[in-house]
Scaffold this active site. Sequence first.
Site, short mmCIF file in Angstrom:
data_model
loop_
_atom_site.label_atom_id
_atom_site.label_comp_id
_atom_site.label_asym_id
_atom_site.label_seq_id
_atom_site.Cartn_x
_atom_site.Cartn_y
_atom_site.Cartn_z
CD GLU A 87 -3.19 0.45 0.24
OE1 GLU A 87 -2.68 1.29 -0.54
OE2 GLU A 87 -4.41 0.34 0.39
CG ASP A 88 -0.96 4.56 -1.80
OD1 ASP A 88 -1.65 3.83 -1.07
OD2 ASP A 88 -1.45 5.35 -2.62
CE LYS B 116 -2.77 11.19 5.64
NZ LYS B 116 -3.91 11.70 4.84
CG ASP C 263 -6.45 8.36 5.81
OD1 ASP C 263 -7.15 8.45 6.83
OD2 ASP C 263 -6.16 9.34 5.11
N GLY D 52 -7.73 2.87 7.43
CA GLY D 52 -7.61 1.41 7.43
C GLY D 52 -8.87 0.72 6.91
CB THR E 169 -8.84 0.40 1.77
OG1 THR E 169 -9.27 1.74 1.56
CG2 THR E 169 -8.68 -0.31 0.44
CG LEU E 170 -5.29 -2.46 3.69
CD1 LEU E 170 -3.95 -2.18 4.35
CD2 LEU E 170 -5.13 -3.53 2.61
CG ASP F 54 -4.67 10.66 -6.81
OD1 ASP F 54 -4.65 9.76 -5.96
OD2 ASP F 54 -5.72 11.09 -7.35
P1 XMP Z 1 -7.98 4.07 4.11
O1 XMP Z 1 -8.65 5.19 4.86
O2 XMP Z 1 -8.96 3.08 3.57
O3 XMP Z 1 -7.42 4.86 2.87
O4 XMP Z 1 -6.84 3.47 4.87
C1 XMP Z 1 -6.55 4.34 2.01
C2 XMP Z 1 -6.63 5.07 0.70
O5 XMP Z 1 -7.05 6.44 0.83
C3 XMP Z 1 -6.27 7.27 0.01
N1 XMP Z 1 -5.58 8.29 0.85
C4 XMP Z 1 -4.81 9.28 0.40
N2 XMP Z 1 -4.44 9.62 -0.85
N3 XMP Z 1 -3.19 11.42 0.01
C5 XMP Z 1 -3.64 10.70 -1.03
O6 XMP Z 1 -3.28 11.04 -2.14
C6 XMP Z 1 -3.51 11.15 1.29
O7 XMP Z 1 -3.06 11.85 2.21
C7 XMP Z 1 -4.37 10.01 1.49
N4 XMP Z 1 -4.89 9.46 2.61
C8 XMP Z 1 -5.61 8.38 2.16
C9 XMP Z 1 -5.30 6.37 -0.68
O8 XMP Z 1 -5.81 6.04 -1.95
C10 XMP Z 1 -5.24 5.13 0.16
O9 XMP Z 1 -4.95 3.96 -0.57
MG MG Z 2 -4.34 3.61 -2.45
#
Ligand code: XMP
Ligand code: MG
Length: 179
Positions: free
Chosen positions: A104-105, A136, A108, A110, A112-113, A164
């Site tokens: 994962e990039d 985060k 945030d 969590g 999604t996972l 992005d």
């Molecule tokens: P969750 O909240 O599911 O989020 O852990 C994961 C996805 O949310 C996007 N994301 C970001 N994208 N800058 C971005 O460009 C950010 O600061 C950011 N925070 C969350 C991202 O696609 C990630 O996979």
């Molecule tokens: Mg992503």
Amino acid sequence: MAQTVKAHDLNFELFINEQTIQKTVADIGEKITQDYQNKKPLLLGILNGSFVFAADLMRTLEIDAEIEFVKLTSYEGLNSSGILREMIGLEESKIENRHLIIIEDIIDTGNTLARFLPELEKMNPASIALATFLLKPEALQHPLKISYLGIKIPNKFVIGYGLDYNGLGRGLRGIYQII
Ligand code: XMP
Ligand code: MG
């Protein structure tokens, strides 16, 4: 490397430079190399954001490894949760009995996972580990076990290194934080 960049209507300042990024990736790669000797892990990149980190990380590994990517989509559905997730590009035959490392990039909330992992477990992998470049911690809402963590950042929006803002910023070599 530019100190500030603009994407659409927002301005961002350099937060993590390229050198720090590459050192962090190399450290993660070294740990994975040690942990997966003779296991031929399958890296599983979550599109779109992870494509840059996945490419860099894979090239630091000194073991055999394979890679696949999956695109996760969610939409309002008719099931009880109101959310249906689709996994584009993933088949059970690719996952079964493999040692998976999810790439994962950023993690945030969590969410999604937390939704994706149970689906993946149904496909009977040999093991699942999580690798994320950014986390985060203040935003995290699920108890995820992260085996490979790059850098913890504050709860502010960032772009660059695959991330992005409405499509822009993915090609930036550094990570930039919203001003
Ligand atoms: P969750 O909240 O599911 O989020 O852990 C994961 C996805 O949310 C996007 N994301 C970001 N994208 N800058 C971005 O460009 C950010 O600061 C950011 N925070 C969350 C991202 O696609 C990630 O996979
Ligand atoms: Mg992503």
